[in-house]
Design a protein around this motif. Structure first.
Motif, PDB file in Angstrom:
ATOM      1  N   ASP A   8       2.769   4.330   9.136  1.00 22.66           N
ATOM      2  CA  ASP A   8       1.644   3.597   9.721  1.00 22.66           C
ATOM      3  C   ASP A   8       1.397   3.952  11.190  1.00 22.66           C
ATOM      4  N   GLN A  48      -0.208   7.568   7.354  1.00 20.02           N
ATOM      5  CA  GLN A  48      -0.517   7.071   6.004  1.00 20.02           C
ATOM      6  C   GLN A  48      -1.947   6.529   5.878  1.00 20.02           C
ATOM      7  N   HIS A  49      -2.610   6.285   6.999  1.00 21.70           N
ATOM      8  CA  HIS A  49      -4.038   5.927   6.976  1.00 21.70           C
ATOM      9  C   HIS A  49      -4.746   6.785   8.016  1.00 21.70           C
ATOM     10  N   ASP A 108       0.831  -1.215   0.000  1.00 18.73           N
ATOM     11  CA  ASP A 108       0.000   0.000   0.000  1.00 18.73           C
ATOM     12  C   ASP A 108       0.865   1.264   0.000  1.00 18.73           C
ATOM     13  N   ILE A 109       2.159   1.081   0.259  1.00 24.98           N
ATOM     14  CA  ILE A 109       3.098   2.201   0.294  1.00 24.98           C
ATOM     15  C   ILE A 109       3.730   2.431  -1.078  1.00 24.98           C
TER      16      ILE A 109
HETATM   17 FE   LIG Z   1       0.053   1.241   5.585  1.00 29.98          FE
END
Ligand SMILES: [Fe+2]
Ligand SMILES: [Fe+2]
Lengths: 206, 242
Positions: free
Chosen positions: B160, B216-217, B78-79
């Motif tokens: 994260d 990041q989320h 996801d990165i």
């Molecule tokens: Fe992530």
């Protein structure tokens, strides 16, 4: 998904099935070579009775070797096709995404800055395609070639049967050798035929 | 893709996220860019699915030839699984990512982009006159993991750490910290493996002057919520799966 991305997917399948067929051909060619060695030993023991059989076993062995060499060359070619397919997949996926991004970036200040990369990627994609086509042609020729020893082996197997009939108590063993060579040659013939049709499928879908 | 400017100074920070068109079965991510006069850094540029909308969004702020730097906090898909596509889009760019992960990240495709390995003790990224610090955050959650600290903007991009899992379309900033905890607890307990690494990180991060912590989320922490997060995280038992 564009046709090109779809196309590379069927190329992956074709290249993978060629690799599978070829490794089977390789196995069979090795078996033939073993059968030839076996036959030679039997013919040696049979002596005078199997005189006509001895040169045949050498010839079978030659054919097996030739097949192995050809298959090795074809394998290298198939690997190259695989690499080209990977590259084509990579570039065609990028080309797709760049086009989507350009559409999505409608009105963005720097929308047009992507154009150079899009053109470059399209160029590379076409180049891969062109090379792939050329190599498929060459591979088809090589596959044609590998059919020759297999065909010759079948003729020889038929001759062997005749020679074997004069070998007295060795009849059965020599007949078995002839049969296994014949069977193997037939398997090679069928596998190679399947390779060719796998390749033809990609040629047709263009 | 929603674009939210989060800092305007000698350079700009813009957050990208809350993509309404993304497939629902992939996790929602926040991407950040730092834009200086002639250069642009993409932080945790995201997954393959997100590449086209992300690129399209960035084109509102920078032309591809000025996207000179990418940063990956760690190796997760996801990165950075979009790397192979950025690789073909950017004429000249560097990827700043852990040296430890180089052989792994290259699986995503990295031919024209220059992989600049970050050593375990971190480093910096210079964009014209703007200098960003690369802060080690190992084992949070990846074994080689980094965050970006901008001393001028007082922003910490925390990968994260500080992530929250909540329904799509959530606000950009944390409004009520106490209720936000419910969206963060499981993520941190389960994805973060080491209490020791967590304590070490908190100790170092407390020494930094931070106005905004940008994960990041989920949502961005502002002002006192940054301190609240660090206190809450300090008391949280992580690595609960064993
Ligand atoms: Fe992530
Ligand atoms: Fe992660």
């Amino acid at each position: 998904m564009t046709d090109t991305v779809q196309q590379t997917k069927s190329q992956f399948v074709a290249v993978a099935s060629i690799a599978a067929e070829l490794s089977a051909v390789m196995e069979v060619a090795k078996e033939i070579s073993l059968a030839a060695a076996n036959a030679k030993a039997i013919a040696f023991r049979a002596g005078e009775k199997a005189r006509g059989f001895q040169p045949i076993t050498d010839f079978i062995n030659e054919l097996a070797k030739e097949t192995i060499t050809l298959v090795n060359a074809i394998n290298e070619h198939a690997l190259l096709l695989y690499r080209l397919t990977v590259n084509e997949y990579r570039t065609s996926t990028a080309f797709d995404k760049f086009q989507t991004a350009t559409k999505m970036a409608e009105g963005a200040q720097y929308q047009s800055s992507l154009q150079t990369s899009t053109e470059a990627v399209e160029q590379r994609m076409r180049e891969c395609r062109k090379q792939f086509k050329r190599h498929v042609g060459q591979l088809l020729d090589q596959l044609q070639e590998v059919m020759h020893p297999a065909r010759a082996a079948r003729v020889i197997a038929a001759n062997s049967r005749i020679e074997a009939s004069q070998a007295g108590e060795y009849l059965l063993s020599l007949q078995a050798v002839a049969e296994s060579v014949d069977r193997a040659a037939q398997i090679i013939h069928n596998n190679v035929q399947r390779c060719r049709s796998a390749l033809n499928v990609i040629n047709i879908t263009e | 893709m929603k674009m939210t400017p989060i800092y305007e100074g000698s350079h700009r920070w813009i957050m990208f996220g809350r993509d309404t068109n993304k497939p629902s079965n992939i996790i929602d991510t926040n991407q950040y860019i730092v834009r200086t006069a002639n250069r642009c850094l993409l932080m945790d540029p995201g997954g393959i699915e997100l590449f086209a909308p992300m690129l399209a969004a960035v084109l509102h702020h920078a032309p591809v030839e000025e996207i000179t730097d990418l940063f990956a906090s760690h190796q997760d898909p996801d990165i950075i699984s979009s790397l192979g596509l950025w690789d073909q889009a950017l004429p000249k760019a560097k990827l700043h990512a852990s040296s430890l992960w180089e052989g792994f990240i290259r699986h995503f495709g990295c031919e024209s982009i220059d992989y600049v390995g970050i050593p375990d003790n971190g480093g910096k990224i210079k964009l014209e006159s703007t200098e960003l610090k690369i802060i080690p955050a190992h084992y949070l959650h990846s074994s080689a993991n980094f965050h970006i600290y901008d001393a001028e903007a007082k922003i910490l991009m925390s990968g994260d750490v500080g992530a929250a899992l909540e329904a799509s379309g959530a606000p950009i900033y944390v409004d009520n910290f106490d209720s936000h905890i419910d969206h963060m607890r499981f993520f941190h307990q389960r994805w973060m493996p080491s209490n020791q690494a967590k304590r070490d990180w908190i100790e170092r991060i407390r020494k930094l002057d931070i106005d905004m912590m940008a994960p990041q989320h989920g949502r961005i922490f502002k002002g006192d919520n940054v301190k609240r997060f660090l206190d809450w995280f300090e008391g949280l038992e992580v690595g609960i799966a064993v």
